[in-house]
Design an enzyme around this catalytic site. Sequence first.
Site, PDB file in Angstrom:
ATOM      1  N   ARG A 105       0.841  -1.209   0.000  1.00  0.00           N
ATOM      2  CA  ARG A 105       0.000   0.000   0.000  1.00  0.00           C
ATOM      3  C   ARG A 105       0.869   1.250   0.000  1.00  0.00           C
ATOM      4  O   ARG A 105       2.081   1.164   0.112  1.00  0.00           O
ATOM      5  CB  ARG A 105      -0.952  -0.006   1.199  1.00  0.00           C
ATOM      6  N   CYS A 109       3.340   8.795  -5.167  1.00  0.00           N
ATOM      7  CA  CYS A 109       4.122   9.988  -4.873  1.00  0.00           C
ATOM      8  C   CYS A 109       3.145  11.146  -4.716  1.00  0.00           C
ATOM      9  O   CYS A 109       2.280  11.351  -5.579  1.00  0.00           O
ATOM     10  CB  CYS A 109       5.098  10.243  -6.030  1.00  0.00           C
ATOM     11  N   ASN A 143      -5.182   7.227   4.504  1.00  0.00           N
ATOM     12  CA  ASN A 143      -4.880   6.451   5.706  1.00  0.00           C
ATOM     13  C   ASN A 143      -3.415   6.646   6.078  1.00  0.00           C
ATOM     14  O   ASN A 143      -2.527   6.349   5.277  1.00  0.00           O
ATOM     15  CB  ASN A 143      -5.135   4.957   5.467  1.00  0.00           C
ATOM     16  N   GLU A 144      -3.204   7.169   7.262  1.00  0.00           N
ATOM     17  CA  GLU A 144      -1.850   7.298   7.816  1.00  0.00           C
ATOM     18  C   GLU A 144      -0.842   7.862   6.816  1.00  0.00           C
ATOM     19  O   GLU A 144       0.085   7.172   6.376  1.00  0.00           O
ATOM     20  CB  GLU A 144      -1.350   5.950   8.355  1.00  0.00           C
ATOM     21  N   GLU A 315      -7.515   4.059  15.623  1.00  0.00           N
ATOM     22  CA  GLU A 315      -7.184   2.628  15.690  1.00  0.00           C
ATOM     23  C   GLU A 315      -6.472   2.387  17.016  1.00  0.00           C
ATOM     24  O   GLU A 315      -5.527   3.105  17.334  1.00  0.00           O
ATOM     25  CB  GLU A 315      -6.238   2.225  14.552  1.00  0.00           C
ATOM     26  N   TRP A 323       3.330  -6.421  13.201  1.00  0.00           N
ATOM     27  CA  TRP A 323       4.365  -5.706  12.453  1.00  0.00           C
ATOM     28  C   TRP A 323       5.622  -5.365  13.230  1.00  0.00           C
ATOM     29  O   TRP A 323       6.584  -4.873  12.659  1.00  0.00           O
ATOM     30  CB  TRP A 323       3.784  -4.441  11.830  1.00  0.00           C
ATOM     31  N   GLU A 363      -1.927  -9.038   7.229  1.00  0.00           N
ATOM     32  CA  GLU A 363      -2.149  -8.837   8.663  1.00  0.00           C
ATOM     33  C   GLU A 363      -2.870 -10.007   9.320  1.00  0.00           C
ATOM     34  O   GLU A 363      -3.582  -9.844  10.309  1.00  0.00           O
ATOM     35  CB  GLU A 363      -2.875  -7.515   8.871  1.00  0.00           C
ATOM     36  N   MET A 365      -1.776 -12.199  11.205  1.00  0.00           N
ATOM     37  CA  MET A 365      -1.333 -12.448  12.585  1.00  0.00           C
ATOM     38  C   MET A 365      -1.712 -11.293  13.521  1.00  0.00           C
ATOM     39  O   MET A 365      -1.270 -11.249  14.664  1.00  0.00           O
ATOM     40  CB  MET A 365       0.186 -12.663  12.621  1.00  0.00           C
ATOM     41  N   HIS A 366      -2.514 -10.353  13.040  1.00  0.00           N
ATOM     42  CA  HIS A 366      -2.914  -9.180  13.823  1.00  0.00           C
ATOM     43  C   HIS A 366      -4.255  -9.457  14.490  1.00  0.00           C
ATOM     44  O   HIS A 366      -5.235  -9.756  13.833  1.00  0.00           O
ATOM     45  CB  HIS A 366      -3.022  -7.979  12.888  1.00  0.00           C
TER      46      HIS A 366
HETATM   47  C1  GAL Z   1      -2.108   0.835  10.966  1.00  0.00           C
HETATM   48  C2  GAL Z   1      -2.912   0.921   9.690  1.00  0.00           C
HETATM   49  C3  GAL Z   1      -3.926  -0.192   9.595  1.00  0.00           C
HETATM   50  C4  GAL Z   1      -3.296  -1.505   9.957  1.00  0.00           C
HETATM   51  C5  GAL Z   1      -2.729  -1.399  11.338  1.00  0.00           C
HETATM   52  C6  GAL Z   1      -2.131  -2.686  11.846  1.00  0.00           C
HETATM   53  O1  GAL Z   1      -0.877   1.463  10.833  1.00  0.00           O
HETATM   54  O2  GAL Z   1      -3.583   2.147   9.578  1.00  0.00           O
HETATM   55  O3  GAL Z   1      -4.427  -0.249   8.278  1.00  0.00           O
HETATM   56  O4  GAL Z   1      -2.316  -1.813   9.035  1.00  0.00           O
HETATM   57  O5  GAL Z   1      -1.728  -0.427  11.346  1.00  0.00           O
HETATM   58  O6  GAL Z   1      -1.625  -2.531  13.146  1.00  0.00           O
END
Ligand code: GAL
Length: 634
Positions: A105, A109, A143-144, A315, A323, A363, A365-366
């Site tokens: 993702r 630029c 997003n971020e 979040e 991560w 993700e 494992m999240h």
């Molecule tokens: C954030 C992001 C989310 C997801 C999350 C996982 O940085 O906005 O989409 O990736 O981390 O912890």
Amino acid sequence: MNRTLGVCYYPEHWPEEIWAEDARRMVEAGLTWVRIGEFAWSRLEPSEGDAHFDWLDRAIATLGAAGLRVILGTPTATPPRWVLDKHPDMLALDAAGRARGFGSRRHYCFSHQGYLAECRRIVTKLALRYGANPHVAAWQTDNEYGCHDTTISYSAAARDAFRDWCAQHYQSPEALNRAWGNVFWSMDYASFDEIGLPNLTVTEPNPAHAMAFRRFSSDQVVAFNRAQTEILRRHTDAPLIHNYMGRITEFDHFALGEALDIASWDSYPIGFLMDRMDADEAHKARYLQQGDPDFQAFHHDLYRAVGRGRWWIMEQQPGPVNWAPWNPAPLPGMVRLWTWEAFAHGAETVCFFRWRQAPFAQEQMHAGLLRPDSSAAPGLAEAAEVAREIAQAPQAGTKCAKVALIFDYPSAWAWQVQPQGADFDYFRLVFAAYRSLRRLGLSVDVIAPDTDLAGYRLVLAPGIFTLSDALKARLAAHDGIVIVGPRAGSKTPDFTIPLPLPPALPGLDVAVSHVESLPPGHLREVAGGGAIAHWYEHLDGTAEPLVTLETGAAVMVGAGNLRYLGAWPMPGLWDKIIAAACAQAGLATEPMPEGLRLRDTGRERFVFNYAAHPQSYRGQPIPAAGVLRLALDG
Ligand code: GAL
């Protein structure tokens, strides 16, 4: 404003048949908000000209019918493959000139005009379709920004835009040459078209060039966001939000936040401890399943300022993330503690990431609030517990603290451009001061440099790259104690050493004659106890020394309310300096035991126990990972 909870949800990840049951369970858990859509572009527009918004219509209707309020994300952080095929040069290039490819993702630029046009198009479609939808009660842009090191790009699009930026800022190549000091190594430019980006130079580029590029790169993010908010504003009255991150300083969040109604940030306390903190192994072991006791609070206080008082958690970690190098699970109670801590710092809403753990892709494992099989994960019960608790204590908000800590994004860029000592890091310096304030039991406002100082009894301004005459005058005239430095005001905006020599503060006869940076482990002892490290400034002038090295050389000087600190204090010395300043300012301090932290909201005092064992506060017990709430009078 009432305190509320929410969750991040991806209807496009799950069969439509389960959306209604998911929504019912969210409401049952006491959640109010659901954020959707921010990565769904390939399902909205699978190919050029092919629009599929019907599923999103139904998802919003289903969630809304259950009583949830939707935060709709613009999907511009994940352009689908066909957008890249149409604009093959839209990828950001890293400092080595390599394209950052497709398959995750944020592969764009900020300067690419073709991509910007695609973003405007998809945002317009969403705004037209959902701007007046009664269930869409807030919007998230992208997003971020900046996640995965994506603020800075060395692409041809960035180079062309940077040339324009330079032309606008300096008007003539001669003015730019003068401002940057390009005579130095025969770096003069005859035309703006000759200016390149400050990567791939033989040795370091001119810091003025690098700093200008950092300012430009930040401006590009601000402009990219503004392109979206301008469209959204035409079609919706709902608040506009972006989800910022922890310890990301590459763009000026204060500048970006001007176009938004609410600031939010994504809080992953254990992930940050493992991945993003300067902390020794003992500290990481102590807080392995809790996260650092000050890191979240710092960002809460920072983003409250970025949001001009209005801020959310978009979040929050509900269990192990995927991560960080290692990903322990939160201790029982921590999900609740983190949530209450955000509320204590003034958050209106805390959303958890994510509803159900995804069994596929990056993700898997999240953790989510649910496991992949839809059974409850441990975070769900704690979220539901907080939902019950806030029903009894709904009112969000926090009054101004008595202590202000100035935070300035360009300073973070400046000291990356020219650290002078390899480990001189602006965030680290400011955060060290913040930690000390918290160790002394103080509630803190993190503020932008242009914030009114009225009401603050103690103001800290460490590491500010430039001090304008106006800011110097405000700091010098302030009626609370003001501690400026180290390294404050030590450059002009164009990255030259100002004359007269810094800090040149009104009413304080002190000048930095020369500086030293010190390698890790090299401490210099301070008379009366404590030490400095990393950075030492030799101070000239007649101002009274308030702190000296054992050699007698000044570390901090002062006159009246104003002090200049010419070194990087070790934690114990920070505590001494701040405690003495508080005593003089008439501010009560209360040294906190390891792991215990306070936050006063005006009506209430919150005590958070980040320790893995029970503690007590003024005789009242607090369990491990527990929260104590005390009424305050007045
Ligand atoms: C954030 C992001 C989310 C997801 C999350 C996982 O940085 O906005 O989409 O990736 O981390 O912890």
